[in-house]
Scaffold this active site. Structure first.
Site, PDB file in Angstrom:
ATOM      1  N   SER A 124       0.847  -1.199   0.000  1.00 35.05           N
ATOM      2  CA  SER A 124       0.000   0.000   0.000  1.00 35.05           C
ATOM      3  C   SER A 124       0.882   1.248   0.000  1.00 35.05           C
ATOM      4  CB  SER A 124      -0.923   0.005   1.224  1.00 35.05           C
ATOM      5  OG  SER A 124      -0.175  -0.092   2.410  1.00 35.05           O
ATOM      6  N   HIS A 144      -3.656  -4.188  -4.953  1.00 34.21           N
ATOM      7  CA  HIS A 144      -3.806  -3.821  -3.547  1.00 34.21           C
ATOM      8  C   HIS A 144      -5.106  -4.372  -2.975  1.00 34.21           C
ATOM      9  CE1 HIS A 144      -4.498  -0.663  -0.257  1.00 34.21           C
ATOM     10  NE2 HIS A 144      -3.600  -1.520   0.179  1.00 34.21           N
ATOM     11  N   GLU A 186      -7.536  -3.065  -5.906  1.00 33.07           N
ATOM     12  CA  GLU A 186      -7.090  -2.007  -6.810  1.00 33.07           C
ATOM     13  C   GLU A 186      -5.967  -2.572  -7.667  1.00 33.07           C
ATOM     14  OE1 GLU A 186      -7.801   1.857  -3.948  1.00 33.07           O
ATOM     15  OE2 GLU A 186      -6.147   0.534  -3.475  1.00 33.07           O
ATOM     16  N   ASN A 228      -7.037   4.506   0.130  1.00 29.70           N
ATOM     17  CA  ASN A 228      -6.336   5.187   1.216  1.00 29.70           C
ATOM     18  C   ASN A 228      -6.410   6.700   1.088  1.00 29.70           C
ATOM     19  OD1 ASN A 228      -5.737   2.948   2.710  1.00 29.70           O
ATOM     20  ND2 ASN A 228      -3.668   2.695   1.896  1.00 29.70           N
TER      21      ASN A 228
END
Lengths: 133, 314
Positions: free
Chosen positions: B124, B145, B157, B196
């Site tokens: 990440s 991800h 992702e 995020n």
């Protein structure tokens, strides 16, 4: 409005605006499509936010690690004071969403029935209109 | 070109929190999984944790009870990197967030894995380009991800680096669909990817609401859990905007964007907690007080709720 309702409205307005600003910036910059951003939210962070709010979720990870993860991103995320063209252009051309049949998505009658079922399933359908109701 | 259905053998590097969840999900979808780590004890622990995760998938109605042990039998463990990757179609790296370690693994794997194999990282923190440089196959390197817990959150992702080929992206997208995931494509690599960045945008605003005295952290969490989060678990921000009407969303943006938090560093109310050592569950205190019982109850509620939501994905 009662004091409590005012507080709920303020929290929802600000968090919704902060979330959507970053979403719009990602589309405007060609990072991801609206569909793909929605896919991520519904299938990852949205599910966690239905169970725990932002503070309690980050408390599981620990604020020391948040400092590492979020510290850099605070410098990167959008600070735009103005809405992005991807939103303005749709409103200008009369694509207002479900009510006009297209917005970020095209909306058939079946699509509208389907998403309303999802809203119903969430148990929070009364807040779909957010602050506008 | 490799087709998504040709990906039958997958190597997972790192048997920790993410690695075991990634492995069990692949096994539940009939892939043969080679799980690698440097500790035999960790590998055995990972298989036991995988069994617990498979029981959760069974509880969600996603696999039959017979499939729990059948899936476990599809996972082989190894301390030998060569043995792990020499015969695989896809390598998923999920080791700790250390760039030198990751680069060194990518470099070694690149030399051993079959020429067609695609190499991805679950990082990440680092961008795919930072790992692709360690290989001779940058067009076959991408980010994938996952979110914790990987087997209960269907979103992934897929991050395209500057040298990642379209073929690689299509292959990964097709493969992840074939194992029941909902892949999202990130066209240009960017720090924080999508999820995020959005979580940090929410956190920054939430902190600012607390700092300005409009609401407490528990009050904000309560509002998110009971309303906004529930909606975001069934519809994305753009779907919601279309349902609210883009004219009213634009009016909201025009009035609210100038008033939103603009902090470029972590706010004082958070730095005070960090300096005081109030880091959250690990120290028993943060914005909340935590006991062993309340931590356990919180985690159980999260896991049970995610299983419930996964049931609707069938």
């Amino acid at each position: 409005m009662s004091q409590n309702k005012q507080m709920v409205s303020l929290i929802e307005t600000k968090l919704q605006a902060a979330l959507f600003r970053e979403c719009l910036a990602l589309v405007e910059d060609g990072i991801a499509s609206p569909e793909d951003i929605d896919t991520v939210v519904k299938n990852t962070i949205g599910r966690r936010l239905a169970v725990g709010g932002p503070f309690e979720i980050w408390e599981q990870i620990g604020w020391d690690l948040v400092q590492t993860i979020a510290g850099e991103l605070f410098k990167e995320i959008s600070n735009s004071e103005e809405p992005m063209d991807v939103l303005i252009s749709r409103v200008d051309s009369g694509q207002l969403g479900v009510e006009t049949g297209s917005g970020f998505y095209g909306w058939s009658k079946e699509d509208i029935v389907e998403i309303r079922q999802r809203f119903h399933r969430s148990g929070a359908e009364d807040s779909v209109g957010g602050v506008h109701q | 070109m490799t087709a998504p259905t040709d990906i039958k053998k997958v190597a997972v590097l790192g048997a920790g929190l993410m690695g075991h969840g990634i492995a069990l999900e692949l096994a539940a979808h009939h892939r043969s999984v080679h799980l690698y780590d440097v500790s035999e004890q960790l590998l055995h622990k990972a298989v036991n944790r995988a069994r617990v995760g498979l029981k959760a998938l069974n509880q969600a109605g996603l696999i039959s009870s017979d499939e729990i042990e059948t899936s476990i039998s599809r996972i082989s463990i190894s301390l030998d990197l060569s043995e792990t990757v020499e015969d695989t179609d896809l390598v998923i790296e999920a080791v700790s967030e250390n760039l030198d370690l990751k680069r060194s693994l990518f470099h070694k794997v690149d030399k051993i894995a079959p020429p067609n194999a695609v190499l991805v990282s679950n990082t990440s923190t680092f961008l795919p380009s930072a790992l692709a440089v360690a290989t001779q196959r940058p067009s076959q390197v991408a980010g994938v991800h996952y979110y914790n817990p990987p087997h209960l959150l269907p979103g992934v992702e897929i991050i395209k680096g500057p040298e990642t080929s379209n073929d690689t992206v299509e292959l990964l997208t097709g493969f992840y669909r074939s194992i029941g995931k909902s892949p999202a494509l990130i066209h240009k690599e960017i720090q924080g990817f999508i999820g995020n960045r959005l979580q940090v945008a929410l956190l920054r605003e939430a902190m600012s609401i607390v700092r300005d005295g409009h609401a407490t952290a528990p009050e904000i969490d309560q509002v998110v859990r009971s309303r906004m989060g529930k909606l975001l678990s069934v519809a994305g921000p753009f779907e919601l905007a279309d349902n609210q009407g883009l004219d009213s969303v634009l009016a909201l943006a025009e009035s609210e964007f100038p008033l939103l938090a603009k902090d470029r560093s972590l706010p004082g109310i958070l730095m005070d907690k960090i300096h005081a050592g109030d880091l959250g569950v690990k120290t028993g205190r943060g914005f909340y007080d935590w006991t062993v019982e309340s931590i356990e109850a919180w985690r159980k509620n999260m896991a049970d709720s995610l299983i419930d939501m996964a049931t609707h994905d069938r």
